[in-house]
Enzyme design. Structure first.
Site, PDB file in Angstrom:
ATOM      1  N   PRO A 293       0.792  -1.242   0.000  1.00 21.15           N
ATOM      2  CG  PRO A 293      -0.031  -1.009   2.176  1.00 21.15           C
ATOM      3  CD  PRO A 293       0.672  -1.960   1.272  1.00 21.15           C
ATOM      4  CE  LYS A 297       0.831   5.208  -8.205  1.00 25.00           C
ATOM      5  NZ  LYS A 297       0.104   6.417  -7.805  1.00 25.00           N
ATOM      6  CE1 TYR A 386       1.362   8.888  -2.626  1.00 28.91           C
ATOM      7  CE2 TYR A 386       0.244  10.953  -3.118  1.00 28.91           C
ATOM      8  CZ  TYR A 386       0.428   9.849  -2.299  1.00 28.91           C
ATOM      9  OH  TYR A 386      -0.345   9.706  -1.164  1.00 28.91           O
TER      10      TYR A 386
HETATM   11  C1  PHB Z   1      -5.071   5.231   3.425  1.00 28.69           C
HETATM   12  O1  PHB Z   1      -5.602   4.197   3.850  1.00 28.69           O
HETATM   13  O2  PHB Z   1      -5.550   6.337   3.641  1.00 28.69           O
HETATM   14  C2  PHB Z   1      -3.813   5.154   2.639  1.00 28.69           C
HETATM   15  C3  PHB Z   1      -3.159   3.931   2.492  1.00 28.69           C
HETATM   16  C4  PHB Z   1      -1.966   3.880   1.786  1.00 28.69           C
HETATM   17  C5  PHB Z   1      -1.468   5.041   1.220  1.00 28.69           C
HETATM   18  C6  PHB Z   1      -2.130   6.239   1.344  1.00 28.69           C
HETATM   19  C7  PHB Z   1      -3.307   6.290   2.053  1.00 28.69           C
HETATM   20  O3  PHB Z   1      -0.287   5.004   0.548  1.00 28.69           O
END
Ligand code: PHB
Ligand code: APR
Length: 394
Positions: A293, A297, A386
């Site tokens: 995570p 993505k 990103y």
């Molecule tokens: C989120 O759950 O808000 C989240 C998870 C992974 C990320 C960014 C946000 O890279």
């Protein structure tokens, strides 16, 4: 029963593909093993790339996202207590991301499906695709004790990593690429104001942390934890204490804590199968690939696959361009691999690998941090990935 495209799985991939095709006048039928509540109970990431946002708008499901979603023009990366803001907008020539939870995206898509009146069956079991190499494939399933059959032109396997679609491809056809990481993320969701107006990705010797959010009053935080860690051993207090210990003082002292609405541990892994097509079956989203995570993505790559399959099917049905079907896997995978690379890179860059990294790899990690955060080209590299790389034309 008969349909044009049978869709297995009602996660974001299946629902979004179903919505786009329905709008285009192409018949779909969706089969989901779980109940709607179960699907909505899964807490997943919440950062949407511009391309995902545009696709949701095109699908006519963006009203609430455009009202409630938070446009983020920057993100913070933090190493050894040093905060560095990535000005996404300036670094990418005006692009940004939208903070809006996957759960909400799914809820909006479910509602659209219901309003459309197009068929969707929840709580089905024993879903089985058949005749994948034949002109008329079909899917069998059980619903309310009855075995049903749906004949179709194509099957979209949108049933996630544990789904039946990938498993129904004969052995030896798919090549699997995988990387597992020696840690997981412990996530906590709470009705507390976010500690920062933008996301913070922070490396710390005690492990990585992510400060994310869902709204001005709902926060999502993550801690890197060893794989064997159990969520029962993490009281809310322990979580908050550890989070504070990994944040710089000026951030930690602003942290508002509160009871957890949800807490869970997810292992991190990278996985891709190739190709993403077998005969009349097309794999979409998590059914074909998993990302850690760290790059946010997962949902965005699912949307990217949907984008390609949707545009190809549109040309198949409107212009008879069946030749395009065999291009799906190649088009989808080209973008998937870039998303995999970025997710892997961010995971390497930000986590503490402890004894799992040899001395050389430790030095490479340090050099990457030095280079990427101190070079304009390095910052552009992270920023453009990103916010999401462009889709290719179909
Ligand atoms: C989120 O759950 O808000 C989240 C998870 C992974 C990320 C960014 C946000 O890279
Ligand atoms: N029969 C019917 N439905 C099934 C079956 C099956 N045999 N197996 C799985 N499903 C359903 C699951 O219950 C789930 O609702 O398929 C759906 C797959 O949804 P997701 O796992 O959310 O996958 P996808 O729609 O591709 O979304 C990708 O979700 O996992 C995150 O990080 C990922 O954010 C990304 C997004």
């Amino acid at each position: 029963m008969k349909t044009q495209v049978a869709i297995i799985g009602a996660g974001p991939s299946g629902l979004l593909l179903g919505q786009l095709l329905h709008q285009a006048g192409i018949d779909t039928l969706i089969l989901e093993r779980q109940t709607p509540d179960y699907v909505l109970g899964r807490i997943r990431a919440g950062v949407l790339e511009q391309g995902t946002v545009d696709l949701l708008r095109e699908a006519g499901v963006s009203a609430r996202m455009d009202r409630e979603g938070l446009v983020h023009e920057g993100v913070e990366l933090l190493f050894g207590g040093r905060r560095q803001r990535l000005d996404l907008k300036a670094l990418t020539g005006g692009k940004s991301v939208m903070v809006y939870g996957q759960t909400e995206v799914t809820r909006d898509l479910m509602q659209a499906r219901e309003q459309s009146g197009a068929p969707i069956f929840y709580g089905v079991s024993n879903v089985q695709p058949h005749g994948l190499k034949d002109e008329q494939p079909y899917v069998t399933f059980e619903h309310e004790g009855q075995v049903q059959r749906v004949d179709c032109d194509y099957i979209a396997g949108c049933d996630g990593f544990h789904g039946v679609s990938r498993q129904s491809i004969p052995e030896g056809v798919l090549k699997q690429y995988e990387r597992v990481y020696p840690f997981g993320w412990l996530g906590l969701l709470s009705d507390t104001p976010p500690v920062n107006h933008e996301l913070i990705y922070a490396h710390h010797d005690r492990g990585f942390v992510l400060c994310s959010q869902r709204s001005a009053t709902r926060s999502r935080y993550y801690l890197q934890v060893p794989l064997q860690e159990r969520v029962e051993d993490w009281s809310d207090d322990r979580f908050w204490d550890e989070l504070k210990a990994r944040l710089p003082e000026e951030v930690a002292e602003r942290l508002v804590t509160g009871p957890a609405l949800e807490k869970s541990i997810a292992p991190l892994r990278s996985l891709v199968v190739e190709p993403m097509q077998y005969g009349h079956l097309f794999l979409v989203g998590d059914a074909a690939h998993i990302v850690p995570p760290t790059g946010a993505k997962g949902l965005n790559l699912a949307a990217s696959d949907v984008n390609y399959l949707y545009r190809i099917l549109l040309k198949v049905y409107r212009e008879g361009r069946t030749d395009l079907l065999q291009r799906y896997s190649e088009l989808a995978l080209r973008r998937v691999w870039k998303g995999e690379r970025f997710s892997w890179f961010m995971t390497q860059l930000l986590h503490d690998f402890g004894e799992h990294k040899d001395a050389w790899d430790q030095k490479m990690q340090e050099a990457d941090r030095e280079y990427f955060l101190n070079s304009p080209a390095g910052l552009v590299n992270i920023a453009e990935n990103y916010v999401g790389l462009p889709y290719e034309a179909v």
